[in-house]
Design a protein around this motif. Structure first.
Motif, PDB file in Angstrom:
ATOM      1  N   GLU A  48       8.902   5.722  10.892  1.00  0.00           N
ATOM      2  CA  GLU A  48       7.809   5.548  11.863  1.00  0.00           C
ATOM      3  C   GLU A  48       6.506   5.233  11.138  1.00  0.00           C
ATOM      4  O   GLU A  48       5.739   4.367  11.554  1.00  0.00           O
ATOM      5  N   THR A  49       6.269   5.908  10.024  1.00  0.00           N
ATOM      6  CA  THR A  49       5.077   5.632   9.217  1.00  0.00           C
ATOM      7  C   THR A  49       5.133   4.212   8.666  1.00  0.00           C
ATOM      8  O   THR A  49       4.119   3.492   8.665  1.00  0.00           O
ATOM      9  N   LEU A  50       6.301   3.788   8.206  1.00  0.00           N
ATOM     10  CA  LEU A  50       6.447   2.421   7.701  1.00  0.00           C
ATOM     11  C   LEU A  50       6.158   1.398   8.790  1.00  0.00           C
ATOM     12  O   LEU A  50       5.477   0.401   8.547  1.00  0.00           O
ATOM     13  N   ALA A  51       6.692   1.629   9.992  1.00  0.00           N
ATOM     14  CA  ALA A  51       6.505   0.678  11.091  1.00  0.00           C
ATOM     15  C   ALA A  51       5.037   0.574  11.497  1.00  0.00           C
ATOM     16  O   ALA A  51       4.620  -0.451  12.035  1.00  0.00           O
ATOM     17  N   ALA A  52       4.248   1.611  11.216  1.00  0.00           N
ATOM     18  CA  ALA A  52       2.820   1.585  11.537  1.00  0.00           C
ATOM     19  C   ALA A  52       1.980   1.025  10.383  1.00  0.00           C
ATOM     20  O   ALA A  52       0.785   0.814  10.548  1.00  0.00           O
ATOM     21  N   ASN A  53       2.587   0.755   9.238  1.00  0.00           N
ATOM     22  CA  ASN A  53       1.880   0.288   8.050  1.00  0.00           C
ATOM     23  C   ASN A  53       1.323  -1.115   8.295  1.00  0.00           C
ATOM     24  O   ASN A  53       2.086  -2.067   8.522  1.00  0.00           O
ATOM     25  N   LEU A  54      -0.005  -1.248   8.250  1.00  0.00           N
ATOM     26  CA  LEU A  54      -0.658  -2.522   8.559  1.00  0.00           C
ATOM     27  C   LEU A  54      -0.256  -3.624   7.591  1.00  0.00           C
ATOM     28  O   LEU A  54       0.000  -4.758   8.009  1.00  0.00           O
ATOM     29  N   GLN A  55      -0.167  -3.316   6.289  1.00  0.00           N
ATOM     30  CA  GLN A  55       0.202  -4.339   5.311  1.00  0.00           C
ATOM     31  C   GLN A  55       1.633  -4.834   5.539  1.00  0.00           C
ATOM     32  O   GLN A  55       1.907  -6.024   5.428  1.00  0.00           O
ATOM     33  N   GLY A  58       0.802  -1.223   0.000  1.00  0.00           N
ATOM     34  CA  GLY A  58       0.000   0.000   0.000  1.00  0.00           C
ATOM     35  C   GLY A  58       0.831   1.267   0.000  1.00  0.00           C
ATOM     36  O   GLY A  58       0.360   2.323   0.409  1.00  0.00           O
ATOM     37  N   LEU A  59       2.080   1.176  -0.461  1.00  0.00           N
ATOM     38  CA  LEU A  59       2.969   2.341  -0.435  1.00  0.00           C
ATOM     39  C   LEU A  59       2.939   3.125  -1.743  1.00  0.00           C
ATOM     40  O   LEU A  59       3.488   4.215  -1.811  1.00  0.00           O
ATOM     41  N   GLY A  60       2.310   2.569  -2.775  1.00  0.00           N
ATOM     42  CA  GLY A  60       2.183   3.287  -4.039  1.00  0.00           C
ATOM     43  C   GLY A  60       3.515   3.646  -4.661  1.00  0.00           C
ATOM     44  O   GLY A  60       4.503   2.940  -4.506  1.00  0.00           O
ATOM     45  N   ASP A  61       3.520   4.754  -5.387  1.00  0.00           N
ATOM     46  CA  ASP A  61       4.750   5.217  -6.036  1.00  0.00           C
ATOM     47  C   ASP A  61       5.709   5.771  -4.989  1.00  0.00           C
ATOM     48  O   ASP A  61       5.340   6.642  -4.206  1.00  0.00           O
ATOM     49  N   MET A  62       6.912   5.256  -4.989  1.00  0.00           N
ATOM     50  CA  MET A  62       7.924   5.708  -4.041  1.00  0.00           C
ATOM     51  C   MET A  62       8.745   6.821  -4.685  1.00  0.00           C
ATOM     52  O   MET A  62       8.957   6.809  -5.893  1.00  0.00           O
ATOM     53  N   PRO A  63       9.239   7.758  -3.875  1.00  0.00           N
ATOM     54  CA  PRO A  63      10.099   8.800  -4.448  1.00  0.00           C
ATOM     55  C   PRO A  63      11.359   8.174  -5.062  1.00  0.00           C
ATOM     56  O   PRO A  63      11.870   7.172  -4.561  1.00  0.00           O
ATOM     57  N   ASP A  64      11.828   8.752  -6.171  1.00  0.00           N
ATOM     58  CA  ASP A  64      13.078   8.276  -6.772  1.00  0.00           C
ATOM     59  C   ASP A  64      14.185   8.309  -5.725  1.00  0.00           C
ATOM     60  O   ASP A  64      14.232   9.212  -4.891  1.00  0.00           O
ATOM     61  N   TYR A  65      15.041   7.305  -5.756  1.00  0.00           N
ATOM     62  CA  TYR A  65      16.202   7.163  -4.876  1.00  0.00           C
ATOM     63  C   TYR A  65      15.825   6.884  -3.423  1.00  0.00           C
ATOM     64  O   TYR A  65      16.663   6.966  -2.536  1.00  0.00           O
TER      65      TYR A  65
END
Length: 166
Positions: free
Chosen positions: A138-145, A18-25
């Motif tokens: 911190e946002t990643l660690a809270a990501n349910l998926q 559920g992270l969609g398009d990630m920023p380049d680099y």
């Protein structure tokens, strides 16, 4: 007729989480160990020769890799896309005799942990440390998926030595 773009395995993994398009680099790393993770950061004198650190690195531009290193540098194992397994060791045991598990897809990373525990007769702690470049860990660690994907191998996630139970 224009060629259809096939999303990279990394892009598919980011979408699955559920992270969609990630920023380049940008990049995400996930680290597990058979020692408390803080020992690798600031208590290295507490590490034993047989201490292991397993790290998944997923850059947004493609080319994921998993590295398993032993503190005494007895071996370094690397898994890369397309079932590319590389073992560096001076000892024949690690180059030829260990039944190294295969990893053909980044999606199967959580199952790699159990396979490694059986092959190397070790126990990895059920904690994953999240690192990130250009993304808030911190946002990643809270990501349910992400938490559900890592559930087979981690009952807690942390970032910068902060821990969230799952």
């Amino acid at each position: 007729m224009p060629a259809t773009l096939i999303p990279s395995e990394n892009a598919q993994w980011f979408a699955m989480l559920g992270l969609g398009d990630m920023p380049d680099y940008s990049a995400i790393s996930i680290t597990l160990s058979n020692e408390p993770i803080e020992h690798w950061f600031y208590k290295r004198n507490k590490l034993r020769p047989e201490s292991l650190k397993l790290r998944l690195l997923v850059p947004s531009l493609g080319g994921w890799r998993v590295e398993l290193e032993r503190h005494d540098e007895l071996f370094l194992a690397q898994w890369r896309p397309k079932d590319d397994l590389r073992i560096e060791s001076q000892q024949l045991r690690y180059r030829k005799l260990v039944a190294w598990p295969r990893l053909s897809s980044i999606i199967d990373f959580p199952q790699l942990i159990g396979s490694l525990e059986r092959s190397l007769e070790v126990s990895v702690l059920p904690h994953a440390d999240i690192g990130a470049r250009l993304i808030d860990p911190e946002t990643l660690a809270a990501n349910l998926q992400l938490r559900q994907w890592l559930a087979p191998c981690a009952s807690s996630l942390g970032w910068s030595l902060k821990v969230q139970p799952m």
